[in-house]
Design a protein around this motif. Structure first.
Motif, PDB file in Angstrom:
ATOM      1  N   ILE A   1       0.841  -1.211   0.000  1.00  0.00           N
ATOM      2  CA  ILE A   1       0.000   0.000   0.000  1.00  0.00           C
ATOM      3  C   ILE A   1       0.870   1.252   0.000  1.00  0.00           C
ATOM      4  N   LYS A   2       1.928   1.243   0.828  1.00  0.00           N
ATOM      5  CA  LYS A   2       2.823   2.401   0.898  1.00  0.00           C
ATOM      6  C   LYS A   2       3.496   2.643  -0.444  1.00  0.00           C
TER       7      LYS A   2
ATOM      8  N   GLN B   1       0.962   4.105  -2.866  1.00  0.00           N
ATOM      9  CA  GLN B   1       0.638   5.488  -2.509  1.00  0.00           C
ATOM     10  C   GLN B   1       1.730   6.445  -2.961  1.00  0.00           C
ATOM     11  N   GLU B   2       2.992   6.018  -2.834  1.00  0.00           N
ATOM     12  CA  GLU B   2       4.097   6.871  -3.280  1.00  0.00           C
ATOM     13  C   GLU B   2       4.062   7.034  -4.794  1.00  0.00           C
TER      14      GLU B   2
ATOM     15  N   ASP C   1       1.351   6.796  -6.661  1.00  0.00           N
ATOM     16  CA  ASP C   1       0.157   7.579  -6.985  1.00  0.00           C
ATOM     17  C   ASP C   1       0.410   9.079  -6.852  1.00  0.00           C
ATOM     18  N   LYS C   2       1.284   9.445  -5.907  1.00  0.00           N
ATOM     19  CA  LYS C   2       1.568  10.867  -5.701  1.00  0.00           C
ATOM     20  C   LYS C   2       2.219  11.514  -6.922  1.00  0.00           C
TER      21      LYS C   2
ATOM     22  N   ALA D   1      -3.957   7.722 -11.114  1.00  0.00           N
ATOM     23  CA  ALA D   1      -4.475   7.930  -9.759  1.00  0.00           C
ATOM     24  C   ALA D   1      -5.197   9.266  -9.665  1.00  0.00           C
TER      25      ALA D   1
ATOM     26  N   TYR E   1      -6.268  12.715  -7.210  1.00  0.00           N
ATOM     27  CA  TYR E   1      -5.472  13.608  -6.363  1.00  0.00           C
ATOM     28  C   TYR E   1      -6.399  14.473  -5.504  1.00  0.00           C
TER      29      TYR E   1
END
Length: 283
Positions: free
Chosen positions: A219-220, A223-224, A226-227, A261, A263
């Motif tokens: 997940i981490k 998420q990175e 996706d940023k 992703a 935002y």
């Protein structure tokens, strides 16, 4: 900028819209065409044609893996698609890149029967080097310009550390499509995997609803990643320069928004609306 198309993958894996509903939604958001990612699976071609006609938009392109090309080309030809790209495959050195080029040449000859050009869409790993040359260069330089062209994903290219404007100029005449994917940072190319030992998608346990249970470290990582997919116009890609370079090297370049992703806590559809609105106002 006008004639902005949408890669239907951009709706996300958790989207419950059907292929027909995605086409209607894309038109309502302001897109003039769509790029398929096998969204039409099990849908009669006449239903997709009707949806496109009613929405007033076109089927301009599609992503199809090599192993499915023969099955999908006739269907896509009926929809009027003119460009079909392999979305990704494994290759780790010049020798394997030439094997990918041979595969593209093979399907390019087959697709010619349908009036379709075959292509390839990059991620970051194509920008690893062998013999002081990018793997993507080896592929491009060993394909037939008459039947094979390329789709430059500027988001992934810039994430790998490549200036997409200069890369388009370097391969003038070979770039048929541009993926407009905004990117916020350089992360370098992912490790290239071999055709002899391609990576397997990670397998996860499922919850009671049949959905995968992702471990915290996965997940981490996601998420990175996706940023990086920031609002169009706010990242590191100069879209005006990309369009100028692409238009100068070839007529009829296809421009396709692809979003990995959302935002700022917004829905995916709201983000895609903002993407097309920014491009129409600023490029």
């Amino acid at each position: 900028m006008e004639n902005i198309n949408l890669q239907l993958y951009s709706f996300g894996h958790d989207c419950n819209l059907s292929a027909v509903e995605k086409i209607k939604c894309a038109a309502e958001m302001g897109y003039s065409g769509v790029e398929f990612a096998q969204d039409y699976k099990d849908v009669p071609v006449e239903d997709i044609k009707k949806a496109l006609s009613e929405a007033g938009i076109k089927a301009v392109s599609a992503h199809v893996p090599f192993e499915m090309m023969g099955e999908h080309l006739p269907y896509l030809a009926e929809l009027g698609v003119k460009f079909v790209a392999c979305p990704m495959t494994s290759f780790c050195d010049a020798e394997e890149a030439k094997e990918v080029a041979a595969e593209l040449n093979k399907w390019g000859n087959e697709a010619k029967k349908y009036g379709i050009t075959i292509g390839y869409h990059n991620h970051t790993q194509e920008f690893n080097k062998d013999q002081d040359k990018y793997l993507y260069d080896w592929v491009i330089e060993n394909t037939d310009p008459e039947t094979v062209a390329f789709e430059i994903d500027c988001g992934w290219a810039s994430a790998a550390g490549i200036d997409p404007v200069e890369y388009i100029k370097q391969h003038a005449g070979r770039i048929a499509a541009i993926h407009i994917k905004e990117n916020g940072a350089v992360i370098g190319p992912d490790k290239a995997s071999s055709r002899k030992n391609p990576p397997e998608w990670p397998k996860f346990e499922l919850d009671e609803d049949g959905k995968p249970i992702f471990p915290p470290e996965f997940i981490k990582m996601m998420q990175e990643r996706d940023k990086l997919n920031v609002p169009t116009g706010s990242g590191i890609v100069d879209w005006r320069a990309v369009k100028a370079a692409a238009d100068a090297q070839r007529d009829g370049v296809i421009y396709v928004v692809e979003r990995e992703a959302s935002y700022d806590g917004k829905s995916r559809i709201d983000c895609l609306k903002e993407d097309v609105a920014w491009l129409k106002a600023n490029v």
